[in-house]
Design a protein around this motif. Structure first.
Motif, mmCIF file in Angstrom:
data_model
loop_
_atom_site.group_PDB
_atom_site.id
_atom_site.type_symbol
_atom_site.label_atom_id
_atom_site.label_comp_id
_atom_site.label_asym_id
_atom_site.label_seq_id
_atom_site.Cartn_x
_atom_site.Cartn_y
_atom_site.Cartn_z
ATOM 1 N N GLN A 68 7.035 16.868 6.778
ATOM 2 C CA GLN A 68 6.680 18.075 5.685
ATOM 3 C C GLN A 68 7.800 17.705 4.693
ATOM 4 O O GLN A 68 9.009 17.330 4.915
ATOM 5 N N THR A 69 7.339 17.688 3.358
ATOM 6 C CA THR A 69 8.323 17.290 2.101
ATOM 7 C C THR A 69 9.241 18.519 2.004
ATOM 8 O O THR A 69 8.995 19.852 2.180
ATOM 9 N N PRO A 70 10.420 18.133 1.633
ATOM 10 C CA PRO A 70 11.586 19.281 1.647
ATOM 11 C C PRO A 70 11.017 20.403 0.566
ATOM 12 O O PRO A 70 11.325 21.721 0.783
ATOM 13 N N ARG A 71 10.368 20.107 -0.538
ATOM 14 C CA ARG A 71 10.119 20.871 -1.367
ATOM 15 C C ARG A 71 8.934 22.012 -0.886
ATOM 16 O O ARG A 71 8.969 23.234 -1.307
ATOM 17 N N TRP A 72 7.837 21.405 -0.128
ATOM 18 C CA TRP A 72 6.942 22.282 0.554
ATOM 19 C C TRP A 72 7.799 23.284 1.519
ATOM 20 O O TRP A 72 7.424 24.475 1.549
ATOM 21 N N GLU A 84 14.718 23.538 8.378
ATOM 22 C CA GLU A 84 13.891 22.306 8.297
ATOM 23 C C GLU A 84 13.899 21.414 7.262
ATOM 24 O O GLU A 84 13.894 20.400 7.382
ATOM 25 N N VAL A 85 14.436 22.128 6.266
ATOM 26 C CA VAL A 85 14.737 21.113 4.915
ATOM 27 C C VAL A 85 15.988 20.177 5.273
ATOM 28 O O VAL A 85 15.773 18.997 4.922
ATOM 29 N N LEU A 86 16.931 21.004 5.781
ATOM 30 C CA LEU A 86 18.214 20.032 6.155
ATOM 31 C C LEU A 86 17.943 19.344 7.285
ATOM 32 O O LEU A 86 18.339 18.088 7.217
ATOM 33 N N ALA A 87 16.987 19.333 8.214
ATOM 34 C CA ALA A 87 16.611 18.519 9.191
ATOM 35 C C ALA A 87 16.066 17.175 8.643
ATOM 36 O O ALA A 87 15.938 16.077 9.074
ATOM 37 N N VAL A 88 15.008 17.522 7.768
ATOM 38 C CA VAL A 88 14.206 16.435 6.976
ATOM 39 C C VAL A 88 15.166 15.504 6.310
ATOM 40 O O VAL A 88 15.159 14.165 6.475
ATOM 41 N N ARG A 101 23.644 7.163 4.158
ATOM 42 C CA ARG A 101 23.910 7.829 3.127
ATOM 43 C C ARG A 101 24.284 9.358 3.658
ATOM 44 O O ARG A 101 24.062 9.918 4.776
ATOM 45 N N ALA A 102 24.695 10.236 2.626
ATOM 46 C CA ALA A 102 25.268 11.573 3.093
ATOM 47 C C ALA A 102 24.726 12.423 1.735
ATOM 48 O O ALA A 102 24.490 11.996 0.573
ATOM 49 N N HIS A 103 24.328 13.738 2.300
ATOM 50 C CA HIS A 103 24.184 14.760 1.207
ATOM 51 C C HIS A 103 25.152 15.933 1.486
ATOM 52 O O HIS A 103 25.413 16.359 2.506
ATOM 53 N N ARG A 104 25.371 16.853 0.234
ATOM 54 C CA ARG A 104 26.293 17.731 0.389
ATOM 55 C C ARG A 104 25.540 19.242 0.682
ATOM 56 O O ARG A 104 26.053 20.427 0.641
ATOM 57 N N LEU A 105 24.302 19.110 0.757
ATOM 58 C CA LEU A 105 23.504 20.559 0.748
ATOM 59 C C LEU A 105 23.727 21.074 2.106
ATOM 60 O O LEU A 105 23.712 20.477 3.180
ATOM 61 N N THR A 106 23.945 22.468 2.029
ATOM 62 C CA THR A 106 24.195 23.173 3.428
ATOM 63 C C THR A 106 22.804 24.233 3.538
ATOM 64 O O THR A 106 22.582 24.688 2.400
ATOM 65 N N LEU A 107 23.075 24.629 4.636
ATOM 66 C CA LEU A 107 21.922 25.912 5.010
ATOM 67 C C LEU A 107 22.418 27.084 4.066
ATOM 68 O O LEU A 107 21.629 27.797 3.544
ATOM 69 N N GLN A 108 23.634 27.327 4.287
ATOM 70 C CA GLN A 108 24.165 28.575 3.459
ATOM 71 C C GLN A 108 24.031 28.455 2.098
ATOM 72 O O GLN A 108 23.531 29.543 1.449
ATOM 73 N N GLN A 109 23.947 27.213 1.284
ATOM 74 C CA GLN A 109 23.449 27.354 -0.078
ATOM 75 C C GLN A 109 22.396 27.621 -0.191
ATOM 76 O O GLN A 109 21.984 28.344 -1.332
#
Length: 278
Positions: free
Chosen positions: A99-103, A112-116, A126-134
């Motif tokens: 599933q796409t993150p936006r959906w 599930e967004v973080l898992a994708v 690569r890395a990203h800084r997005l967290t579930l808390q954010q």
């Protein structure tokens, strides 16, 4: 035909949507470029049609036509259908689309967004800084508990397309654009050649070989359109609006020009130019 056309139509728009929702903004031009693969698909179909329909079809000027003499279109359906089936299974088994993150965000499924995103970033190193808390701190999307077929959600979807004056104008123009395309496409591909032939234009010998050869050439030339558009949308002075305007104006002029054809060479040349421009 109605069933597989419905399936193809749904797949047609969802492919672009899924691709766009995974792309970073800096690479949005790839959505335009992706149309080249549709042109490649049309080309493969055109070449197969040229082979099958030319050699395994009844004479269009003949009086009788048995099943054994008219297997070309069946061979074409068998081949293209098998190819689509193999690629569809590959998308499920090998590519394993998620599933796409936006959906997922629109459904409040933040974990599930973080898992994708991790599934994309980690294999690529690569890395990203997005967290579930954010994500959770931004709140929730309202009314996701309601059915997607509920009158309320349908109303909100439609209302969202016309929330501002600029958005409403843009949406109206896009709808009008597709409405006109829907009228012109069958007119150009089905009615106009017969009309021109009835008025003395020589559009070819009407043999299966010539018909499907011209179709294949049209599709091959059509590959140029997405390549040119993908380059122009990123140009500094044209961008998306300029590219769209140039493409529409060029196609319009060629459509007018097509009404003046008199020879098979003109028919093929202008048709191929229309395929590239549109």
């Amino acid at each position: 035909m109605a069933l597989y056309s419905a399936g193809a139509g749904g797949n047609y728009i969802l492919d672009a949507t899924n691709f766009l929702e995974f792309l970073p903004t800096s690479h949005a031009w790839l959505v335009t470029f992706m149309a080249v693969w549709w042109a490649v698909g049309y080309t493969i179909t055109g070449l197969l049609a040229w082979a099958f329909m030319s050699n395994f079809s009844c004479d269009p000027n003949g009086d009788s036509c048995s099943r054994a003499d008219n297997m070309g279109w069946r061979y074409l359906h068998f081949t293209c259908g098998a190819l689509v089936l193999v690629l569809a299974l590959a998308r499920l088994v090998i590519v394993k689309m998620v599933q796409t993150p936006r959906w997922l965000i629109s459904q409040n499924r933040d974990a599930e967004v973080l898992a994708v995103l991790d599934g994309i970033a980690i294999p690529a190193g690569r890395a990203h800084r997005l967290t579930l808390q954010q994500l959770q701190s931004l709140g929730v999307v309202l009314h996701t508990e309601k059915s997607v077929w509920s009158a309320f959600r349908i109303k909100m979807h439609i209302k969202g397309l016309f929330e501002t004056r600029g958005l409403a104008w843009s949406m109206a123009v896009i709808l009008a654009n597709w409405f006109v395309i829907g009228m012109v496409s069958p007119l150009y591909s089905v009615f106009l050649p017969f009309y021109l032939a009835s008025r003395g234009a020589d559009v070819g010998d009407n043999s299966n070989y010539t018909t499907w050869r011209d179709y294949a050439i049209n599709q091959i030339v059509g590959i140029l359109g997405p390549l040119i558009a993908a380059a122009l949308v990123e140009s500094r002075f044209l961008g998306r609006r300029g590219t769209l305007a140039i493409g529409a104006a060029t196609t319009m002029l060629l459509q007018f020009g097509y009404t003046q054809i008199k020879t098979p060479a003109q028919n093929l040349g202008v048709s191929a130019a229309i395929s590239a421009a549109s």
